[in-house]
Each structure stands twice: as structure tokens, then as C-alpha cells.
Design a protein around this motif. Sequence first.
Motif, PDB file in Angstrom:
ATOM      1  N   ARG A   1       5.912  37.886  17.654  1.00 11.23           N
ATOM      2  CA  ARG A   1       5.684  36.439  17.589  1.00 11.23           C
ATOM      3  C   ARG A   1       4.921  36.068  16.330  1.00 11.23           C
TER       4      ARG A   1
ATOM      5  N   VAL B   1       7.215  31.061  17.086  1.00 12.86           N
ATOM      6  CA  VAL B   1       8.515  31.720  17.240  1.00 12.86           C
ATOM      7  C   VAL B   1       8.347  33.134  17.783  1.00 12.86           C
ATOM      8  N   GLU B   2       9.436  33.649  18.330  1.00  9.39           N
ATOM      9  CA  GLU B   2       9.544  35.057  18.676  1.00  9.39           C
ATOM     10  C   GLU B   2      10.814  35.589  18.032  1.00  9.39           C
TER      11      GLU B   2
ATOM     12  N   VAL C   1      16.007  34.227  16.378  1.00  6.91           N
ATOM     13  CA  VAL C   1      14.723  33.527  16.408  1.00  6.91           C
ATOM     14  C   VAL C   1      14.683  32.617  17.621  1.00  6.91           C
ATOM     15  N   ASP C   2      13.705  32.826  18.470  1.00  5.78           N
ATOM     16  CA  ASP C   2      13.506  31.985  19.645  1.00  5.78           C
ATOM     17  C   ASP C   2      12.295  31.101  19.389  1.00  5.78           C
ATOM     18  N   LEU C   3      12.505  29.796  19.394  1.00  6.83           N
ATOM     19  CA  LEU C   3      11.413  28.850  19.154  1.00  6.83           C
ATOM     20  C   LEU C   3      10.707  28.580  20.482  1.00  6.83           C
TER      21      LEU C   3
ATOM     22  N   LEU D   1      17.502  26.567  11.039  1.00 16.15           N
ATOM     23  CA  LEU D   1      17.905  27.821  11.664  1.00 16.15           C
ATOM     24  C   LEU D   1      19.413  28.081  11.704  1.00 16.15           C
TER      25      LEU D   1
ATOM     26  N   LEU E   1       8.704  26.396  10.416  1.00 14.56           N
ATOM     27  CA  LEU E   1       9.451  27.538  10.941  1.00 14.56           C
ATOM     28  C   LEU E   1       9.461  28.698   9.943  1.00 14.56           C
TER      29      LEU E   1
ATOM     30  N   ILE F   1       8.097  32.399  10.853  1.00 17.41           N
ATOM     31  CA  ILE F   1       8.924  33.600  10.715  1.00 17.41           C
ATOM     32  C   ILE F   1       8.264  34.588   9.749  1.00 17.41           C
TER      33      ILE F   1
END
Length: 389
Positions: free
Chosen positions: A93, A261-262, A270-272, A306, A367, A371
Motif C-alpha cells: 500500500r 492505493v494497494e 492498482v486498487d484505489l 489509471l 495517484l 503508487i
Amino acid sequence: PPNGAFRGFGAPQTIFAVERHMDRLAEAIGMEPIELRKKNLLGVGSTMPTGQVLTGSVGVEECVRWALEDSDYEAKRRTLGLANKPVGGRKVRGIGASVFLHGAGFTGSGEDRLKGAVELDLLKDGHVRVRSSSTDIGQGTETVFRQIAAEGAGVPFENVSFAIPSTAHVPDSGPTVASRTVMIVGSIVGHAAKELGERVCKEQEAGGGSFAEASNRLIEREGPVVAHRRYGHPAGVKFDDATYTGTAYPAYAWACDVAEVEVDLDTFEVDLLGFWSAVDVGRAIHPVLCRGQLDGGALQSIGWALCEEVQWKDGRIVNPRMTTYIVPTALDAPPFHTHLVEEAYEHGPGGAKGIGELPMDGGAPALAAAIEHATGIVFDRIPMTPERL
């Protein structure tokens, strides 16, 4: 090629470059990125690149304070990130922030050239009709203009109607662009409504009766009762197009975005996980619609950051439809935590500023910073797709 006004046209690209550069500066001097921004926040009395001195409605410090506190940004910067990845873990994360602004209305002398106009009609029984070419495309213009007119004329909201913006019977208010509808056109709606209300009140003083009865007498005696207003910049707002100096915008909206994010280190998806946004809107005339604008714009910025990309081959676009040009839907939306900061702009209706484009500007750099925190990968272009990661 297809073309048109992408939300913010030019500012999202510029803000992305500025914010990414700020991150590189912070890295070079060994400072936490948000601390560098906090040391350089603009405020009342600050001078802009065009020589414009900010005289009021600068709520950026409050935006930064709220966004950082609500997202627990500082603690997460210490405990998340690539350096804190669990041993053997395949997901990591990160959290990142951006601080930005967007001018309201057309740049420089644009509004002076447009001279947008509105007309308000006094109707039977004290009703009021707003006539403007500003178009409601889902952002709530009709509702907000009715609110402004009701307050200005002193009548109930339900007594105000909004004419369909056909050029057959509305004046030219200028285009529905440039974060100008509420602040620029809404301000003259308010002035015109006040003029109508004052005329009816004078009739009440002279002949008595209710607001509705006085309105009917005015219409019977004078025929159509119409208030016409045309926009003009407040005193002191001047811009030199030849030298590009002076007041670039009468007012600016300000914001701070935080993204958590993860990143999957196998697939690089990328999972927000969360998106925090604190925005100085001047005054939220309709808070629900205002937040809707901000959340919708933020989701658009997330898509731009993204996944959205026009693909070209041999001079032709190869993904010209929504099945191949991917935009985020409600199912892709993260939890939004949006806070409205209200540093009133004295010449906006009730203190409101334009915020239609602003939320497009901050998502991508926030973002990119998140990241980078998670993976150590520095991006200076978008979209940040798994393939590019």
C-alpha cells in the motif's frame, strides 16, 4: 481526430506536471513532499505569475489541513510504502497527495468579451422565470439558478421556474464551460432577481397587498416585466492580453486530494482504497449537487490516471468505442471522503465560486505519488496501467 473540451482543457496536464515536479524537488532536498507544499502555500496577499495579487477567498491551507487529518496521511506515510512491505507479501500500500487550484470563469479578458446576459420574467401571482442559455447537463444548473433567483427575489423556491435554454427565447449567457456557470452567470441571475423583487416591493408599498397581488398589478399596468442583466467584471479586475499580466481569474477554487492505493506486485493492478478531497468552493449553494460535481470530477480524473488512453495506429484510432476505451463506472469508484471548505468570494452569488473543472486536476498526481510510495516507481506520464508499471 475527435476533439472537444476535455474537463479542464489544459489545467489537468499542467497541474500533473507541476505536482510531479514538486515531488522531485522534495526528493532532491530530502523533505516529505507534503511538507514542501505546506511551506509554499499561497494565501491572501500572495502574487500570482501574472502579477495578480490574491485579495481573498484563499482556503487552500484549510483544505490541506482537513485532507491530511481525515486520511491519516502522515501516519500512513510512515507505516505504509515499499519500505514497510510485509516479508513475502505480494501486495503493498501507498498514499500520496496533491495540492492544486483552478481559476473560475474565462481566462483574462474572456468574460469582458462575452458579456454574458440573463433575463428574468415576473409572472402571474409572483412567480419568476429564469431565462439563460446556461445548460443543465447533469450538474444541477436548473436547481441552483432557481435557488439563487428565489433568494434574490424573496420568493419561495417552488415559485421559480427555469426556461428551456432554446436560443429562440433566451439571451446569450455564454457557453456552459470554464467553471463559470454558477459564479459568473449565477451572479447576474441573483442581481436580476433582486431587481424584480425590489420592483414588486415598491408596488406593495404604493398599493398594498401581498407580493402576488402587487406582481399582478405591475403586469397588468406595464405588460411584460423583465429584468435584464449583463455580466461585467468587478472593479479592479483587469487583464492585459498583450503582456498576459493582471487578474487572470476573478477567483480561484482550491483543493487538496489524497489517494490511498494497494498495488499487486504480481499483476501490478492498482486498487484505489480511498480518496479524500477537501475543496474550497466559496459557498456551496446546494451541498449535495456540489459534492456530486466534485466526486464525479474526481472519478473522471481517476480514469484518466489509471486506464483511459486513446490508442493510435497508422493515423487511426483503434479504440474508438466505450468497449475499448475504458472509463471507470460506479463499480470502480473508491470510497469518496469529500469536505467542503467555504471561503466566500465576495462577488459570487452568496459567495460561490466555480468548481466544475477543479476536481479533474488533482487525482492523477495524487495517484502517481501514492503508487510511487507503494512501489518506488516514478511516473511522469499517464495512464499508469499495469502494463506500464
